[in-house]
Design a protein around this motif. Sequence first.
Motif, PDB file in Angstrom:
ATOM      1  N   LEU A  52     -66.527  28.479  27.623  1.00  0.00           N
ATOM      2  CA  LEU A  52     -66.278  27.133  28.141  1.00  0.00           C
ATOM      3  C   LEU A  52     -66.258  27.196  29.666  1.00  0.00           C
ATOM      4  O   LEU A  52     -65.322  27.712  30.270  1.00  0.00           O
ATOM      5  CB  LEU A  52     -64.949  26.605  27.612  1.00  0.00           C
ATOM      6  CG  LEU A  52     -64.592  25.163  27.958  1.00  0.00           C
ATOM      7  CD1 LEU A  52     -65.617  24.204  27.381  1.00  0.00           C
ATOM      8  CD2 LEU A  52     -63.210  24.826  27.444  1.00  0.00           C
ATOM      9  N   GLU A  53     -67.284  26.643  30.289  1.00  0.00           N
ATOM     10  CA  GLU A  53     -67.470  26.824  31.724  1.00  0.00           C
ATOM     11  C   GLU A  53     -66.449  26.063  32.559  1.00  0.00           C
ATOM     12  O   GLU A  53     -66.028  26.531  33.608  1.00  0.00           O
ATOM     13  CB  GLU A  53     -68.894  26.394  32.104  1.00  0.00           C
ATOM     14  CG  GLU A  53     -69.982  27.295  31.497  1.00  0.00           C
ATOM     15  CD  GLU A  53     -71.366  26.868  31.931  1.00  0.00           C
ATOM     16  OE1 GLU A  53     -71.479  25.843  32.637  1.00  0.00           O
ATOM     17  OE2 GLU A  53     -72.340  27.557  31.563  1.00  0.00           O
TER      18      GLU A  53
ATOM     19  N   ILE B  32     -57.056  22.622  22.163  1.00  0.00           N
ATOM     20  CA  ILE B  32     -55.884  22.796  23.026  1.00  0.00           C
ATOM     21  C   ILE B  32     -56.309  22.972  24.479  1.00  0.00           C
ATOM     22  O   ILE B  32     -55.672  22.446  25.400  1.00  0.00           O
ATOM     23  CB  ILE B  32     -55.046  23.998  22.547  1.00  0.00           C
ATOM     24  CG1 ILE B  32     -54.462  23.711  21.152  1.00  0.00           C
ATOM     25  CG2 ILE B  32     -53.916  24.292  23.523  1.00  0.00           C
ATOM     26  CD1 ILE B  32     -53.797  24.923  20.514  1.00  0.00           C
ATOM     27  N   ASP B  33     -57.396  23.699  24.693  1.00  0.00           N
ATOM     28  CA  ASP B  33     -57.912  23.900  26.042  1.00  0.00           C
ATOM     29  C   ASP B  33     -58.208  22.555  26.700  1.00  0.00           C
ATOM     30  O   ASP B  33     -57.822  22.302  27.857  1.00  0.00           O
ATOM     31  CB  ASP B  33     -59.181  24.759  25.965  1.00  0.00           C
ATOM     32  CG  ASP B  33     -59.563  25.364  27.305  1.00  0.00           C
ATOM     33  OD1 ASP B  33     -59.173  24.810  28.339  1.00  0.00           O
ATOM     34  OD2 ASP B  33     -60.256  26.386  27.303  1.00  0.00           O
TER      35      ASP B  33
ATOM     36  N   VAL C  34     -56.976  19.601  25.930  1.00  0.00           N
ATOM     37  CA  VAL C  34     -55.744  18.841  26.150  1.00  0.00           C
ATOM     38  C   VAL C  34     -55.129  19.200  27.503  1.00  0.00           C
ATOM     39  O   VAL C  34     -54.767  18.320  28.306  1.00  0.00           O
ATOM     40  CB  VAL C  34     -54.730  19.103  25.017  1.00  0.00           C
ATOM     41  CG1 VAL C  34     -53.350  18.578  25.407  1.00  0.00           C
ATOM     42  CG2 VAL C  34     -55.185  18.438  23.724  1.00  0.00           C
ATOM     43  N   PHE C  35     -55.010  20.504  27.787  1.00  0.00           N
ATOM     44  CA  PHE C  35     -54.395  20.935  29.035  1.00  0.00           C
ATOM     45  C   PHE C  35     -55.313  20.697  30.228  1.00  0.00           C
ATOM     46  O   PHE C  35     -54.840  20.401  31.335  1.00  0.00           O
ATOM     47  CB  PHE C  35     -53.983  22.404  28.936  1.00  0.00           C
ATOM     48  CG  PHE C  35     -52.705  22.599  28.188  1.00  0.00           C
ATOM     49  CD1 PHE C  35     -51.480  22.594  28.845  1.00  0.00           C
ATOM     50  CD2 PHE C  35     -52.706  22.772  26.813  1.00  0.00           C
ATOM     51  CE1 PHE C  35     -50.292  22.747  28.151  1.00  0.00           C
ATOM     52  CE2 PHE C  35     -51.524  22.935  26.104  1.00  0.00           C
ATOM     53  CZ  PHE C  35     -50.317  22.920  26.773  1.00  0.00           C
ATOM     54  N   LEU C  36     -56.617  20.817  30.016  1.00  0.00           N
ATOM     55  CA  LEU C  36     -57.561  20.538  31.099  1.00  0.00           C
ATOM     56  C   LEU C  36     -57.478  19.072  31.496  1.00  0.00           C
ATOM     57  O   LEU C  36     -57.429  18.735  32.688  1.00  0.00           O
ATOM     58  CB  LEU C  36     -58.977  20.893  30.665  1.00  0.00           C
ATOM     59  CG  LEU C  36     -60.084  20.644  31.694  1.00  0.00           C
ATOM     60  CD1 LEU C  36     -59.879  21.508  32.934  1.00  0.00           C
ATOM     61  CD2 LEU C  36     -61.452  20.924  31.075  1.00  0.00           C
ATOM     62  N   ASN C  37     -57.433  18.178  30.523  1.00  0.00           N
ATOM     63  CA  ASN C  37     -57.322  16.743  30.822  1.00  0.00           C
ATOM     64  C   ASN C  37     -56.015  16.424  31.533  1.00  0.00           C
ATOM     65  O   ASN C  37     -55.989  15.688  32.523  1.00  0.00           O
ATOM     66  CB  ASN C  37     -57.403  15.932  29.524  1.00  0.00           C
ATOM     67  CG  ASN C  37     -58.814  15.899  28.961  1.00  0.00           C
ATOM     68  OD1 ASN C  37     -59.766  16.267  29.626  1.00  0.00           O
ATOM     69  ND2 ASN C  37     -58.932  15.446  27.720  1.00  0.00           N
TER      70      ASN C  37
END
Length: 257
Positions: free
Chosen positions: A49-50, A206-207, A209-212
Amino acid sequence: MRPTKRARACGFLLLAACLPGCAQLLGGNAELPQRRWFKVNVEPMRNVLENSERPYPFQVQIKGFDVSRAYNRNELIVRRDQYELLRDNLHHWMERPGDMFTDVIKQYLHQADLFTYIGGDRDFYDHRPQYVLSGTVKAIERFDSGDVWAAHLAMSMELVRQDDGKVIWQDDFDAERTVFFPEMKHTVAAFSAILAEQMKKYIRQIDFVFLNNQRVSTDRDESPAIPTAGTAALQDTTLRIDTDASDYELIPGKLAP
């Protein structure tokens, strides 16, 4: 009266004659089946995931997973039909499923490098984590009709923010995979494959969610002062990102023996 030498000799000959017959009744040189031990394997996973900003600066506790009472035992469970469950006394888990799945999920999150600190119940005796991941194993069983076999695994998980008790992510699955060989190791390998596919999906969710959340927080910090009453309503700053199935890739690994 003591038996004569001739009587003792006849007795030995009779015993020798009976032993081959007993061996045939028991299946010749058949050995007693040995108990075998298994565990769910953690499959290697490559993160591609870049735009991810891992590791996110949070402490996350992996709470001990709950397991339905019928399945939280050392023996593997075999289902004959919708009414009958059997304990397989020859095939055992290396540890109770509750402990096994807690450890496996923790290993997957470590492998993904999602957070700066990931620990278990014992790691948070004297301080509170920012997030808690918990889950329930609803079913882990082998279907066995005599000539058709399948692995059945059903689980649910949720991630809770401790400050306000809000569930920021949750999901569940109920999956079945056909197994083409009767040996139990193939069923356990199917359990591992099912969980690996689900963890690939969950880690991506989950990635994002935290990125947003991180990007929305940054946008708010950089935005102008909040308008006073009577001005136009604030614009919704929620960031939406579409996911793609290729964000994470499973690397073929050696299955559990």
